[in-house]
Every structure is written in C-alpha cells, then in structure tokens.
Scaffold this active site. Structure first.
Site, mmCIF file in Angstrom:
data_model
loop_
_atom_site.group_PDB
_atom_site.id
_atom_site.type_symbol
_atom_site.label_atom_id
_atom_site.label_comp_id
_atom_site.label_asym_id
_atom_site.label_seq_id
_atom_site.Cartn_x
_atom_site.Cartn_y
_atom_site.Cartn_z
ATOM 1 C CD GLU A 257 40.826 45.122 40.636
ATOM 2 O OE1 GLU A 257 39.596 44.903 40.590
ATOM 3 O OE2 GLU A 257 41.598 44.550 41.426
ATOM 4 C CG ASN B 140 39.534 46.489 47.494
ATOM 5 O OD1 ASN B 140 38.418 46.938 47.287
ATOM 6 N ND2 ASN B 140 39.879 45.250 47.129
ATOM 7 C CD GLU B 141 36.350 43.004 48.013
ATOM 8 O OE1 GLU B 141 36.924 41.919 47.768
ATOM 9 O OE2 GLU B 141 35.279 43.342 47.456
ATOM 10 C CE1 TYR C 293 31.329 43.378 41.496
ATOM 11 C CE2 TYR C 293 32.284 42.767 43.608
ATOM 12 C CZ TYR C 293 32.357 43.454 42.413
ATOM 13 O OH TYR C 293 33.460 44.227 42.132
ATOM 14 C CD GLU D 267 35.267 46.183 44.341
ATOM 15 O OE1 GLU D 267 34.988 45.014 44.002
ATOM 16 O OE2 GLU D 267 36.393 46.506 44.750
ATOM 17 C CD GLN E 286 36.955 46.172 37.875
ATOM 18 O OE1 GLN E 286 37.800 46.483 37.065
ATOM 19 N NE2 GLN E 286 37.232 45.476 38.953
#
Ligand code: AHR
Length: 532
Positions: A46, A193-194, A263, A336, A385
């Site tokens: 990103e 995204n999200e 996460y 992610e 990432q």
C-alpha cells in the site's frame, strides 16, 4: 555418588521441562482432491509509510541497482520466493486514490494528502505505469483495488479501459501517449477495500448495491476477463458475509472472490509506555498492541491463540458462502493478514513499521498451512505488507536490506504453489501454559506435478520437541530431506547488523524406518520435508 545424584536431578528436570510428545501423522496420497492455488502466497503493498516510497521506489540518488526508481535488490529477493500476485494501491489508501493523478509526466502530477497514513504528501510519482512495471519485473500478477469510497463508477471503468483495452478509444490513446503501447491485461480487480470502515463506512446492503454498479461498468476486454473481488468482512462479521453472498453470490453477478481481512494482534491489555513512537508522549494512554520484539511467553501464547482464530473464521465464512455457493465457485480471498504489533519506537506511528521475530514466522507458517488445508475455498491471500510495514518480508534502511524470518517461511512454503493438497490426519499434542492449552503442531502437505511430496510442519511450543511417526498412504517414496527455520528464542529477529540470526538450515531430524517416516520436530520451528 553426590555428582551422579546431581546429574540425575538435572536430567529429570530436563525431562519435565523439555519433554517430547509422540504423534501419529497420516498423509493421505489417495485423496488429493483440491489444488493449492499459488495465489494463496500473494502479497499486499500500500501507499503507507515506507512500503512503496523508500521501499520499492527510491530516490534517484540512492546508490543501489535500480530500474527507473525501482530497487532491484528488493525485486531479486521477492523473485526468489516467487510472489504470485501483488495487491495495490491499498488498503484504506485505495478508496481515496484517483488513478488519473498518477499517470503522465511525473513533474506535472498533482499531489494529495495521504489522510489515512500520517497526512504525508503523496506526490503520485508511483502510479499505474510504475506499479505495472514493478509487476513485470517481479513476474507477478497485479491485483488492483478500485476506489469505491470516494471515487466514481466512471473513474474505475476508465481505469480498466486504460489498462486493458487495445482498440481505438480515449483511454487507449491516453495510455499510448504516456508511453505504453500494449495493454497490460490485468484481471484481478478489487471493488473497494474495507468499505464497512475506511472505504466509506457502508452497510453491507448499501455496499452490495454499489458493487453491482461498479462491477457493471468494469468491462471485460479481449484477453482480459476480469476476476472481480468484492469487499468482504473483517474477522467474525458473519452478517457482512451473509448479506454480500445473498446479494452477490448467486447467479451471474460477476464475483470471483470475497476479500476477507483478519490481523493477529497481541492482547491489548497494557498501556503503551510513554516515549515509544514519535507521538509517544501524547499517546501514552493508548492501549498497547504489544511490542514486536519484547514480549513474554504469556503474550506469545495469547497472540498465538489469536492467530488460530484465522481457521475458525475461515470455517465459518466458508459455511456461510456454501449456503449460497455450494459448488465453491466463489473464492474466499484473505486479502490482508499477518501480525500487527506496536510500531518500532522512534518511528512515525502511522507508518506501521514493525520488526519481525521468530514468533511472526511461526504465525506465518500456521496461516499458510491453514490456507493450504482450506484451499477448496481459500484461493487467494495477501500478507500485509511486503516491505517496511506490518508483517513485512523485507526491511530496508537506506541502501541496506534484510530478509525477515517471515520471508524465510515464504521461501520454504513456495513448494506448495499449485500442488495438489494432500489431506493430513493427526491429533496434536498440547502446548500448555498455566491452565491454558493450544495445539502445538500444525501441518499441511502437497504433491507437486513431478510427484514430489512436501510436508510443512510448525511446532509453536517454545520448549518441547514433537516426535512424529508418519504413514504416507499410497505414496511411493524412498528418501526424505528437510530444511528448518528456528532460533534460540521466540523473540529472535534479524537486524541490519545481524541479518542471519533467524535463517533456514538443513534439517536432519527425519528418517525412513521401514514404510514409516519418523520426524523429530524441534520446538519453535517451521520444518519443510521433501519426500521423493
Ligand atoms: O494494512 C493496513 C490497513 O489495514 C489497510 O490499509 C486497511 O485495509 C486495513 O485496515
């Protein structure tokens, strides 16, 4: 006599603290039904902190080998682990990115504020052409996330046309004017995204309607049939998955995958100490997510428990998806994943720069084994990432570069790319801490196109080895070799001064005894076995 007595006590204590567990493992060569897509081994990069800028894309004056401003030592390292896809430009950044600002002469590109990640000025010097040039150098497939939160249907539609169309059209002309004759033919497209959070704070019902609009105008051009990926839930948001699947997952809605994010975070029960991070003084009251490098065994245990939630979420999301898509046509994309700790002290807290320990490598191994074992539904995933952000595989500092423990896990596991998944059966011994227990052993196996079988084993127990007696059902084999990733402490890291503290070594703990494969899996290790 006294010496012998002391020796016996020491040996007995050793047995109590560092005992071995014996496990029967079955690797089933007769039931290889599903393929482990190489896309499970994808990465996410990103416009955040030092991932793109000062990661891949460096100043012209930096004395490292470069193509344009792309660092070639980084490219070489990533090529070695054969990264199959790269998700870009975000993350939260994707829903405030306007691609047309990132094309054309660099000195004429407008700037913008990267509001999610420290309000830094984005100069747009790394845009569409630069990203796709990077993907070509890496020999990886691009996965581009369009802007649904603050963009328009027209903007995304034109981006697809600019990248994929070869006929006469305004966007084709513009691309050629900017120096690219042939279209790139990008097929993986994320539609936002999200969008339940930073991507527009939408309800699932509202997002599903938006998806239909954006998707309708993101066209398939010759040679590039789009594989569109809808925004999926975070963690255990089963309602989001249900609504999205009900609305988009049946019939011909053009959804290739659903992008689920989770996460692993260390427990949030402590306060961040004053002075850690640039804004440490102001942020002294922010609950800490835990240091990347200094943690107790209690924190390690609790973090591992959080890592294991990935499997629970995959199972639950899969069962919801199966209600609407029993044929498993739609992919669960884990867009992610990774461990998210406190940023390194002294760095900009919004840059999410964290070190990477043996613990993180074990977490990576657990995740990748889990994805392999659920490859009937999980067909793509991206670690967050790639460079200098969150669970990075590469860290850089000026001209220096280091490979993290997590990098080495991807190196070991690349043997599973596009191989047939072999089901495994075993009962794991427990990793016990106080009154709590977790499964210590985590395994996946596959058979490649040459018939070679690979088994990846993770032992999360920091003290105890595990002894395996393995039956390889309907597999002809005569030899086993191995490699292992471990170190003396779960907190061990690679640094620019000592870049090889945690590294891969040959593994001698596996042997053939009759038809059985006997293995001693060291504590806190990731082991790869190659069986021919
Ligand atoms: O990876 C960092 C951020 O985490 C991403 O921008 C966002 O999608 C997620 O919340």
């Amino acid at each position: 006599m006294k010496k012998t007595f002391i020796l016996l006590i020491v040996l007995a204590a050793g047995t109590i603290c560092f005992s071995q567990s014996s496990v029967s493992l079955l690797v089933d060569g007769a039931n290889a039904e599903y393929t482990i897509s190489r896309h499970i081994y994808g990465h996410f990069s990103e416009h955040l902190g030092r991932c793109i800028y000062d990661g891949y894309w460096v100043d012209e004056s930096m004395p490292v080998p470069k193509k344009d401003r792309i660092r070639l030592d980084v490219v070489e390292a990533l090529k070695k682990i054969q990264i199959p896809n790269l998700r870009w430009p975000g993350g939260c950044f994707a829903d405030e990115y306007h691609w047309e600002d990132g094309i054309g002469p660099r000195d004429e590109r407008p700037t913008m504020i990267n509001t999610n990640w420290g309000n830094v000025t984005e100069d747009n010097s790394f845009g569409t052409h630069e990203f796709l040039e990077l993907c070509e150098l890496l020999n990886t497939e691009p996965f581009i996330v369009g802007n649904v939160g603050s963009g328009t249907v027209e903007e995304m539609s034109k981006w697809v046309e600019y990248i994929n169309y070869d006929g006469i059209s305004p966007m084709t002309n513009l691309r050629k004017q900017n120096g690219r004759e042939k279209p790139w033919g990008v097929t993986f497209w994320g539609v936002g995204n999200e969008n339940w959070g930073c991507g527009g704070d939408m309800t699932p019902e509202y997002y599903a309607t938006q998806y239909r609009r954006y998707s309708s105008f993101a066209k398939n051009y010759p040679g590039a049939t789009l594989q569109k990926i809808a925004c999926g839930p975070s963690g255990g948001d089963y309602n989001w998955m249900d609504v999205i699947m009900q609305s988009l997952g049946t019939g011909r809605r053009g959804v290739w995958g659903i992008d689920f994010h989770y996460y692993t975070r260390p427990p949030r029960n402590r306060m961040r100490p004053p002075g850690s991070g640039q804004a440490g003084q102001q942020q002294a009251q922010v609950p800490s997510q835990g240091s990347a490098t200094s943690f107790t065994e209690e924190t390690y245990f609790a973090t591992m428990r959080n890592a294991f939630r990935m499997e629970e979420y995959i199972k639950m999301h899969d069962s919801i998806m199966t209600k609407y898509d029993p044929g498993k046509r739609i992919a669960l994309v884990v867009g992610e994943w990774g461990i998210w700790t406190d940023p390194e002290p002294g760095t900009n807290p919004r840059f999410l720069f964290q070190q990477n320990s043996l613990r993180d490598a074990l977490i990576a191994g657990v995740h990748l084994n889990t994805f392999n074992n659920h490859c009937d539904r999980v067909k793509m995933a991206q670690l967050a990432q790639t460079i200098n952000v969150l669970q990075a595989v590469i860290l850089t500092e000026g001209t220096k570069i280091l490979l993290t423990p997590t990098y080495h896990v991807f190196d070991l596991f690349k043997v599973h790319h596009d191989a047939k998944m072999l089901p495994v059966k075993f009962t794991s011994p427990d990793y016990v801490l106080g009154d709590d227990r977790l499964p210590a052993l985590n395994v996946s196996a596959s058979q490649d196109s040459l018939g070679v079988v690979h088994i990846t084993l993770v032992n999360i127990d920091p003290d105890n080895t595990i002894t395996l007696s393995t039956t390889l059902n309907q597999i002809n084999w005569s030899e086993v070799t191995g490699e292992v990733l471990t170190s003396s402490k779960i907190t061990d890291i690679n640094t620019f001064d000592k870049p090889e503290t945690v590294k891969i070594s040959p593994f001698k703990g596996a042997k053939k005894t009759g038809d059985l494969l006997n293995v001693v899996v060291p504590s806190k290790s990731v082991v790869l076995l190659t069986i021919k």
